[in-house]
Design an enzyme around this catalytic site. Structure first.
Site, PDB file in Angstrom:
ATOM      1  N   ASP A  66      60.804 -45.391   8.727  1.00 21.46           N
ATOM      2  CA  ASP A  66      60.955 -43.995   8.338  1.00 21.46           C
ATOM      3  C   ASP A  66      61.959 -43.849   7.204  1.00 21.46           C
ATOM      4  O   ASP A  66      62.799 -44.705   6.980  1.00 21.46           O
ATOM      5  CB  ASP A  66      61.417 -43.158   9.523  1.00 21.46           C
ATOM      6  CG  ASP A  66      62.780 -43.607  10.055  1.00 21.46           C
ATOM      7  OD1 ASP A  66      63.016 -44.834  10.122  1.00 21.46           O
ATOM      8  OD2 ASP A  66      63.611 -42.746  10.396  1.00 21.46           O
ATOM      9  N   GLU A  67      61.863 -42.755   6.476  1.00 21.81           N
ATOM     10  CA  GLU A  67      62.843 -42.329   5.480  1.00 21.81           C
ATOM     11  C   GLU A  67      63.242 -43.461   4.525  1.00 21.81           C
ATOM     12  O   GLU A  67      64.413 -43.635   4.181  1.00 21.81           O
ATOM     13  CB  GLU A  67      64.079 -41.741   6.179  1.00 21.81           C
ATOM     14  CG  GLU A  67      63.741 -40.482   6.968  1.00 21.81           C
ATOM     15  CD  GLU A  67      64.912 -39.921   7.750  1.00 21.81           C
ATOM     16  OE1 GLU A  67      65.008 -38.671   7.847  1.00 21.81           O
ATOM     17  OE2 GLU A  67      65.716 -40.697   8.284  1.00 21.81           O
ATOM     18  N   ALA A  68      62.247 -44.215   4.078  1.00 20.62           N
ATOM     19  CA  ALA A  68      62.497 -45.349   3.181  1.00 20.62           C
ATOM     20  C   ALA A  68      62.406 -44.889   1.721  1.00 20.62           C
ATOM     21  O   ALA A  68      61.688 -45.474   0.905  1.00 20.62           O
ATOM     22  CB  ALA A  68      61.506 -46.469   3.464  1.00 20.62           C
TER      23      ALA A  68
END
Length: 534
Positions: free
Chosen positions: A344-346
């Site tokens: 996530d949130e990369a």
């Protein structure tokens, strides 16, 4: 002349007669007053999660000093559940409640393989209560354990206390037949933003088990801290785990610590899913080993709460050597089926690099006999066959998630605006965040996993999970206040049939849980949406 302080006999006699008359009236009144009726037992359906089927009828069963708990001869599994039940009941009842093997027509009976109903599966059970016995039958030990949680809730809330209480201990007559809607019913604890000890995690396991949760997801790494010892990369824990949000001392689990958590979870029929978040949320690792950075320069430790700024170096071979070592050691410690690789949130990883990274890392999970689990952004890459995507979105309109589900990727549903337990209840809530909105108890309950994401086919949803992120949470009381009572609603969504999903009914059953939470010493939010029992 001497003064007499006593009244003359003529004045004392009426007073004496009046006192005698009052005393006589009191005695007559007391003798005539009927004894108070014992409190009615808890109705069979006043349980969270609500059972699939309830058929009230017949006489109540009452625990007494002569009650025994009967288990199958030669079955270590049923004996273990029996000893667990006795451990719950003995302190408050003061009864011996011996756990005995073999047949008998009385007591609380825990019987494996006696359900003779394949539809109940491994987690379902049947509970039949009458004047002489409470008989619990299940196909597998997990079913017996879940039945015990129902039995606990059918007794007065004071049964949860650790000192002798007055009783009486009655269980309503009738039959409960029950099995879960979804196979996966989880909670997640973020131990990276703030570290929580083994004993704190065990406490949370015990609390969640009462509501038939069967999975514990541990978020073991993030920008702020690495929390699991890896022998081949020791600085991950000793240096990367040395701080937390706000600059506190942090901490980490050595392998014995982690195994203690796994064993305690297993004793409560919970499977542990460890998460190593990648390729983003990796600053603790990048600070621990310079070679994991593309420029070869170690990053400083981070104690803030921003996201999306860190990334492993996708082009470097050492990245995959590192992850192979981590996943190998973690898989060896984890008897469960899944290893979560984050995803996530990369934002600091370009999209093409992200897909390349996932193509290389997913096979490493499979190499060590585990199934890939990742946040739903994995659907933007190429999920491995059998991979599980954990949905945490808000709108349910992500076409890539639906496409992955149609291609065979199973989904665990954790919508942030319903299931994230760290969201504030109201603007006045002293803890938590609100980027996904304010989530009161009724909103947390107001969703259906099967229809949440448009275009997801029937049968694609494996289950639900309630994540608890800890940017603002640093004590067990903090965890409890944000989790309870919302966790109960998520647990019901995961266990109970969709047809039973009704806020007006649920809020009444939730209200009745208040005294039980009090008896357990759980710090919880007394939502004004719920008519709490006084």
């Amino acid at each position: 002349m001497t003064q007499h302080r006593t009244a003359p006999p003529a004045r004392r006699l009426p007073r004496l007669l009046g006192s005698l008359l009052l005393l006589a009236a009191a005695v007559v009144s007391t003798a005539a007053a009927p004894a108070p009726a014992p409190a009615a037992p808890v109705p069979l359906g006043r349980v969270v999660p609500v059972p699939a089927s309830v058929a009230p009828g017949g006489s109540a069963y009452q625990l007494t000093s002569s009650t025994v708990i009967r288990v199958d001869s030669g079955s270590a599994e049923s004996r273990a559940v029996g000893e667990y039940l006795a451990g719950v009941l003995r302190p408050s009842t003061g009864y011996r409640l011996p756990v005995v093997a073999g047949a008998g027509g009385d007591g609380i009976q825990l019987r494996l393989g006696a359900a003779a109903d394949p539809a109940l599966g491994d987690e379902g059970y049947r509970l039949v209560s009458g004047s002489r016995t409470v008989r619990v039958s299940a196909n597998a030990p997990a079913g017996l354990f879940h039945a015990v949680q129902t039995l606990r809730q059918l007794l007065p809330a004071s049964v949860e206390k650790r000192s002798v209480q007055p009783g009486p201990w009655r269980i309503a007559g009738g039959t409960v037949t029950d099995s879960p809607r979804y196979a996966y019913r989880g909670v997640m604890v973020d131990v990276s933003r703030h570290f929580f000890t083994v004993e704190q995690i065990k406490r949370y396991i015990d609390q969640a088990a009462l509501y038939k949760v069967n999975t514990l997801h541990l978020h073991l790494s993030d920008d702020q801290g690495w929390r699991i010892a890896i022998d081949s990369w020791p600085r991950l824990a000793t240096y990367g785990g040395s701080t937390q949000v706000g600059g506190g001392p942090g901490g980490h689990y050595d392998k014995a610590d982690y195994q203690a958590i796994v064993a305690h979870a297993a004793s409560r029929f919970m499977e542990v899913v460890p998460e190593i978040d990648t390729p983003g949320h990796t600053n603790a690792a990048l600070a621990s080993y310079a070679e994991l950075n593309c420029d070869g320069v170690a990053r400083p430790l981070y104690t803030g709460t921003e996201v999306g700024f860190s990334s492993l170096c996708v082009a470097k071979p050492v990245t995959y050597t590192f992850l192979d070592d981590v996943l190998r050691e973690l898989a060896a410690l984890t008897p469960g089926r899944y290893v979560h690789i984050g995803g996530d949130e990369a934002a600091a990883t370009p999209a093409a690099d992200y897909a390349t990274f996932m193509d290389k890392v997913q096979p490493l999970v499979g190499r060590y006999g585990k199934t890939v689990m990742a946040w739903h952004q994995i659907a933007e890459a190429r999920p491995a066959p059998g991979a599980i995507a954990q949905y945490w979105g808000l709108g349910g309109t992500e076409p890539e998630v639906a496409a992955a589900a149609r291609a065979g990727t199973r989904l665990v549903m954790s919508p942030a605006n319903h299931a994230y337990l760290d969201m504030k209840y109201t603007r006045q809530t002293p803890l938590g965040l609100e980027w996904a909105g304010l989530v009161e108890v009724d909103k947390s309950y107001a969703w259906d996993p099967d229809t949440l994401v448009a275009g997801v086919p029937a049968g694609a949803v494996l289950g639900v999970e309630a994540p608890l992120w800890t940017e603002t949470l640093s004590t067990s009381a903090h965890l409890e206040y944000m989790a309870f009572p919302r966790l109960l609603g998520i647990a019901e969504i995961g266990w109970s049939p969709a047809a039973t999903h009704d806020w007006s009914s649920y809020r009444q059953r939730l209200a009745a849980q208040g005294p039980r939470l009090d008896a357990l010493g759980i710090t919880y939010y007394r939502s004004p949406k719920v008519p709490w029992t006084a």
